[in-house]
Each structure stands twice: as structure tokens, then as C-alpha cells.
Design a protein around this motif. Sequence first.
Motif, PDB file in Angstrom:
ATOM      1  N   PHE A  57       0.827  -1.201   0.000  1.00 55.33           N
ATOM      2  CA  PHE A  57       0.000   0.000   0.000  1.00 55.33           C
ATOM      3  C   PHE A  57       0.864   1.255   0.000  1.00 55.33           C
ATOM      4  N   ALA A  58       1.877   1.289   0.857  1.00 50.90           N
ATOM      5  CA  ALA A  58       2.750   2.464   0.899  1.00 50.90           C
ATOM      6  C   ALA A  58       3.466   2.660  -0.431  1.00 50.90           C
ATOM      7  N   GLN A  59       3.911   1.556  -1.050  1.00 51.95           N
ATOM      8  CA  GLN A  59       4.633   1.672  -2.313  1.00 51.95           C
ATOM      9  C   GLN A  59       3.747   2.215  -3.423  1.00 51.95           C
ATOM     10  N   ALA A  60       2.436   1.935  -3.359  1.00 48.22           N
ATOM     11  CA  ALA A  60       1.512   2.434  -4.380  1.00 48.22           C
ATOM     12  C   ALA A  60       0.996   3.826  -4.045  1.00 48.22           C
ATOM     13  N   PHE A  61       0.729   4.078  -2.753  1.00 46.75           N
ATOM     14  CA  PHE A  61       0.081   5.324  -2.343  1.00 46.75           C
ATOM     15  C   PHE A  61       1.060   6.495  -2.267  1.00 46.75           C
ATOM     16  N   VAL A  62       2.263   6.264  -1.736  1.00 48.35           N
ATOM     17  CA  VAL A  62       3.218   7.367  -1.525  1.00 48.35           C
ATOM     18  C   VAL A  62       3.613   8.062  -2.827  1.00 48.35           C
ATOM     19  N   PRO A  63       3.939   7.335  -3.920  1.00 46.95           N
ATOM     20  CA  PRO A  63       4.262   8.058  -5.163  1.00 46.95           C
ATOM     21  C   PRO A  63       3.114   8.923  -5.680  1.00 46.95           C
ATOM     22  N   VAL A  64       1.874   8.428  -5.590  1.00 44.53           N
ATOM     23  CA  VAL A  64       0.722   9.218  -6.041  1.00 44.53           C
ATOM     24  C   VAL A  64       0.527  10.429  -5.139  1.00 44.53           C
ATOM     25  N   LEU A  65       0.610  10.223  -3.825  1.00 43.08           N
ATOM     26  CA  LEU A  65       0.455  11.336  -2.891  1.00 43.08           C
ATOM     27  C   LEU A  65       1.567  12.369  -3.080  1.00 43.08           C
ATOM     28  N   SER A  66       2.801  11.905  -3.310  1.00 43.08           N
ATOM     29  CA  SER A  66       3.920  12.830  -3.530  1.00 43.08           C
ATOM     30  C   SER A  66       3.699  13.666  -4.785  1.00 43.08           C
ATOM     31  N   GLU A  67       3.152  13.038  -5.824  1.00 50.01           N
ATOM     32  CA  GLU A  67       2.879  13.776  -7.063  1.00 50.01           C
ATOM     33  C   GLU A  67       1.792  14.826  -6.847  1.00 50.01           C
ATOM     34  N   TYR A  68       0.728  14.465  -6.117  1.00 53.40           N
ATOM     35  CA  TYR A  68      -0.320  15.437  -5.799  1.00 53.40           C
ATOM     36  C   TYR A  68       0.250  16.586  -4.968  1.00 53.40           C
ATOM     37  N   ARG A  69       1.132  16.247  -4.043  1.00 56.30           N
ATOM     38  CA  ARG A  69       1.720  17.280  -3.192  1.00 56.30           C
ATOM     39  C   ARG A  69       2.600  18.227  -3.995  1.00 56.30           C
ATOM     40  N   GLU A  70       3.370  17.676  -4.945  1.00 51.32           N
ATOM     41  CA  GLU A  70       4.290  18.496  -5.729  1.00 51.32           C
ATOM     42  C   GLU A  70       3.562  19.364  -6.750  1.00 51.32           C
ATOM     43  N   ARG A  71       2.499  18.819  -7.338  1.00 53.69           N
ATOM     44  CA  ARG A  71       1.865  19.497  -8.471  1.00 53.69           C
ATOM     45  C   ARG A  71       0.486  20.089  -8.169  1.00 53.69           C
ATOM     46  N   GLY A  72      -0.123  19.678  -7.051  1.00 53.77           N
ATOM     47  CA  GLY A  72      -1.477  20.132  -6.761  1.00 53.77           C
ATOM     48  C   GLY A  72      -1.548  21.003  -5.524  1.00 53.77           C
ATOM     49  N   SER A  73      -2.766  21.341  -5.135  1.00 53.58           N
ATOM     50  CA  SER A  73      -2.997  22.176  -3.960  1.00 53.58           C
ATOM     51  C   SER A  73      -3.234  21.298  -2.742  1.00 53.58           C
ATOM     52  N   HIS A  74      -3.251  21.936  -1.563  1.00 54.00           N
ATOM     53  CA  HIS A  74      -3.532  21.202  -0.335  1.00 54.00           C
ATOM     54  C   HIS A  74      -4.951  20.629  -0.375  1.00 54.00           C
ATOM     55  N   ALA A  75      -5.875  21.350  -0.983  1.00 53.43           N
ATOM     56  CA  ALA A  75      -7.248  20.864  -1.098  1.00 53.43           C
ATOM     57  C   ALA A  75      -7.319  19.596  -1.939  1.00 53.43           C
ATOM     58  N   ALA A  76      -6.513  19.542  -3.029  1.00 50.23           N
ATOM     59  CA  ALA A  76      -6.484  18.340  -3.867  1.00 50.23           C
ATOM     60  C   ALA A  76      -5.918  17.153  -3.096  1.00 50.23           C
ATOM     61  N   VAL A  77      -4.894  17.410  -2.265  1.00 53.34           N
ATOM     62  CA  VAL A  77      -4.315  16.345  -1.444  1.00 53.34           C
ATOM     63  C   VAL A  77      -5.352  15.819  -0.456  1.00 53.34           C
ATOM     64  N   ARG A  78      -6.092  16.722   0.190  1.00 53.94           N
ATOM     65  CA  ARG A  78      -7.125  16.317   1.139  1.00 53.94           C
ATOM     66  C   ARG A  78      -8.210  15.485   0.452  1.00 53.94           C
ATOM     67  N   GLU A  79      -8.615  15.890  -0.739  1.00 53.31           N
ATOM     68  CA  GLU A  79      -9.634  15.151  -1.486  1.00 53.31           C
ATOM     69  C   GLU A  79      -9.159  13.738  -1.802  1.00 53.31           C
ATOM     70  N   LEU A  80      -7.879  13.604  -2.201  1.00 54.02           N
ATOM     71  CA  LEU A  80      -7.313  12.285  -2.478  1.00 54.02           C
ATOM     72  C   LEU A  80      -7.314  11.427  -1.217  1.00 54.02           C
ATOM     73  N   ILE A  81      -6.859  11.996  -0.102  1.00 56.41           N
ATOM     74  CA  ILE A  81      -6.773  11.241   1.147  1.00 56.41           C
ATOM     75  C   ILE A  81      -8.163  10.793   1.610  1.00 56.41           C
ATOM     76  N   ASN A  82      -9.158  11.662   1.509  1.00 60.44           N
ATOM     77  CA  ASN A  82     -10.520  11.297   1.914  1.00 60.44           C
ATOM     78  C   ASN A  82     -11.072  10.158   1.064  1.00 60.44           C
ATOM     79  N   ALA A  83     -10.825  10.234  -0.237  1.00 64.12           N
ATOM     80  CA  ALA A  83     -11.338   9.200  -1.138  1.00 64.12           C
ATOM     81  C   ALA A  83     -10.649   7.859  -0.892  1.00 64.12           C
ATOM     82  N   VAL A  84      -9.326   7.880  -0.715  1.00 60.73           N
ATOM     83  CA  VAL A  84      -8.590   6.635  -0.454  1.00 60.73           C
ATOM     84  C   VAL A  84      -9.030   6.030   0.876  1.00 60.73           C
ATOM     85  N   ALA A  85      -9.207   6.874   1.901  1.00 70.41           N
ATOM     86  CA  ALA A  85      -9.645   6.381   3.212  1.00 70.41           C
ATOM     87  C   ALA A  85     -11.005   5.693   3.118  1.00 70.41           C
ATOM     88  N   GLY A  86     -11.942   6.305   2.393  1.00 69.09           N
ATOM     89  CA  GLY A  86     -13.266   5.726   2.271  1.00 69.09           C
ATOM     90  C   GLY A  86     -13.262   4.411   1.505  1.00 69.09           C
TER      91      GLY A  86
END
Length: 512
Positions: A57-86
Motif C-alpha cells: 500500500f505504501a509503495q503504491a500510495f506514496v508516489p501518487v500522494l507525492s505527485e499530488y503534493r508536488e503538483r497540486g494544492s492542499h485541497a487536492a491532497v485532502r480530497e485524495l486522502i478522503n477518497a482513499v480512506a473511504g
Amino acid sequence: MRASSVVSSMTFVSRILGLVRDVVFARFIGAEAGADAFFVAFKIPNFLRRLFAEGAFAQAFVPVLSEYRERGSHAAVRELINAVAGCLGSVLFLLTVLACLAAPVVAYLFAPGFAADEQKFGLVSDMIRITFPYLLLISLTGFAGAILNSYDRFAVPAITPVLLNVSLITAAVVISPQISEPVMALAWGVFVAGCVQLLFQLPFLARIHLLPVPSVNFSHPGVKRVLTLMVPALFGVSVSQINLLLDTVLASFLPTGSVSWLYYSDRLAELPLGVFGVAIATVILPSLSRQHTGADSERFSRTMNWSLHLIFLIALPSSLALLILAEPILATLFMYGKTTAADIAMSRLSLCAYALGLTAFMAIKVLAPGFYARQDMKTPVRIGIIAMVANMVMNLLFVVPLHSYWQVGHMGLALATAGSAFLNAGMLFSRLRRQNVWVSDGRWRRRFWQYGVANAGMVAVLALCLYWLPAWGDSLWWQRTLALALVCGLGLIAYVGLLVLAGLRMADLKHR
């Protein structure tokens, strides 16, 4: 280096408590039928912990989260985290409910050899109903830890496993003597630990304003990418753990005690693997992901070189020391209460076999992120399939003759796992080299000369110490402890001293 030191120190505390936990297990449940049943029931969530908290899970999730963090906004990161959690939580909840309802089926899948013993099989089934919810809890804990690691908060996820050990020690010492089936207390200890570990990490997520509000949204682009990467990663990054799990399945057909012998020896091999191998892999994955996103191939290669240098610096002496000190370590830690000298002798054989593959186990931990950081999941999967098939073939080659002639089939299982780990690591390394992802930094020839001198000196010191010391089984517990501490201390002094004399300096270990 600083981040790796933080993770290693926190993990070291957890692993030392893990050894204390196993000493308590050896005293209270030994290697009898009840112990075999608990270790199987515990192996299932523990295996899944490695997949999710430290693996796929970490190997799949961390690269995607890092890309969102580098290229997107904090709101986009929160949206990703909420969706993955659900999505993650809902799927795992359904799986947990099904597994609890079908506990005998799960027990048969993981320990088919126990079916011949009705009492042991029933005990495993009952404990699975208690321990399996740990899958849901520890997976969400791993999800929270992956977020914290991506934001360079490494200490909290690294110290969280301490809570599992505290819970199990408490269950073994305080609760198990009070009930008719002592091992059931340990099963409840696993469940309580899962709840506490998850709750422990939530305040730290709130501090960085990333506490999830679960939202089931499988159509979210980030969720789709995580799922796409995670399915092959589940297999690719965890081949060594899957092989260990297959060992447990096959060991259920071997004489009573085989599962326990493998458990105790595996726990000692896991100490350097968890403290150093997992720590380095945890730290480099976010860095490699950011370097790949930034198209900085030179820094990517330097990071890979640095991590491999550290692995060989630690893995080679750890492997040799475990080979030489297998019996003294096992006797010092576990030969109390219900654990006999015969159990120690059998555990020593499998520990030596695991020790042979320790360098490969640790190398896999840092080679696999070289693929996952680039979101290449297919290559490790193909290599993992080859390694798993090889492991099963080697099981037949080693287990059958060793069990038939010497009744040590469990040693054959450990040898097969070590052999398949070398095959896996070698193929991963070869592919990284062919793809020019790893390029030698020109220091390897000098480093291997330094490592060779230091390891030879350490082996000589350890061998001389064992020659002069009396038999370990004849000593009192405090005499064993002092003697083992002295031997390990002298070996460490010899190793570090010879490294310095050979020209290795602390500055050579830093990576900026």
C-alpha cells in the motif's frame, strides 16, 4: 541519514520490545500445540501488516500522494486522502466481516495440516475471529503512516508498533494466567493493539490538517491510480513475506513445534531487517518519488547507491553474527519456562538458514522502491512470480530429504526462502542496472575491500569468544545475558574498529 537514524532508532525500540514479547511467549506458551495455533492466527494479521504498513500500500500510495503534493494544492491532497480512506476502509470492512464468518475456511487455507487435530484446528478458527479485524485496523494505521512519511514525519509511524508489543506483553503476563486457554488472551491483545495504534496516529494527522473524512469514491482519478499500482505491488514488494507465509502453511504438516521454531528464528532475522532495511526503504521512497517527478535521474541513482552501501554495511555483519551466535542468542532469549533445549536446537537450524538470506532480504527492501517510485509495478511482479515458483521448487528439494532423514524439514523451508530471496534481489538489481536506473558511483570496489576486512576480523573475534565460553545451556539466565552482551560488544568493536582502520569515515555514509 538523519531521517534514517530517526526511523531506525524508533524501530529499534519497537524491535527490542518485540524480543521481550517473544521471551514472554517462550516462557508462557513455549512451542506446544497452543503456541502453534496462536502463531498461525497471529501470522495472518502480521503478514498483512507488512503488506500494508510497510509494503504494497505504501509503495503504491506514496508516489501518487507525492505527485499530488508536488503538483497540486492542499485541497487536492485532502480530497485524495478522503477518497482513499473511504474506499480502503469499506473494502477492508467487508473482507473482515467475511473472514470472521468463514474463520474455519481461513484456518484451513493458512494451516491445512492442523485439520487432522480437531482441538488445534478449532482453536485456530476461534482466534482468527478475534485477530482478523486487526487487518482493517492496521491497514488504516499504515494509511495514516504513509501520509505522515510523505510529509517527512517519520518518527510517529516508526514508534507505533511499540503499542502492539506492549499490548501483547500485558495480555501474556497479566491476563493469560487467569483464563483456561492462555493463548486466547494473546488473540485479544492483538485486537486491542490494532485499536490503540490507529487512534495514536490520528492527532498527528490533524496537526498537518490531513485528518481523513472518509468518502467512498472509486471514480476519483487518484484512487484509480493507487488501485492500479497497488494490485501488482501487493505481490511484488511482499514476495519474501509470502514465502514466509507459505513456510507456515507447509510447516503445519511437519511435527508439532515446527511453526514455533520458524517463528522464533524468523523474529531474530527480522531484527536487523526491520531496524535498518525497512527504515532505509521507508526514508528513500518519498525522496525517490520526488526525484522521479522532477526528472532528476542523477540524484535518483545517487540515492540508490547510498541505500545499497548502507545495506551491505549492516547486512553482511548481521548475517555472519547470526550464523555464529544462533544458539547463544536463542538460548539467552528464549530457553525459559516451557521452551526446552531441544526447541532451541531446532530453532537454531532455521535461524542459520534465514541468516544466509538476510543480505538478500534487506537488499529487496531498497531495490523494490527503485521501481515503485517510478510507478513501474509490472517488473517486480514478474520477478516475484519467478522467485515464488523457485521457492516452491526449492521447498521440495530441501524439505523432503531433510524431513525424511533428519526430521528437520523446517530448516529446508527456511533455506528455500533464503534462496528465493537471493534470486529475487539479483534479478531486481540486474534490471535496474540494465535500465540505467542504478549507475555505480565508483566506490564499490574499495567498500567491499573495507567490508571484507572488517567482517573477517569480527568473525575471528566471535569464534574465539565462543571457544572460551562454557556451554550456554548450562548457565543461569543472567550469566548468559552478560556473556552474550560481552561477545556482541567485542564483535561490534572489532567490526567498527577495522572499518575505521580500513579507511571508512562517517562522512562516507552521509547523503545530501
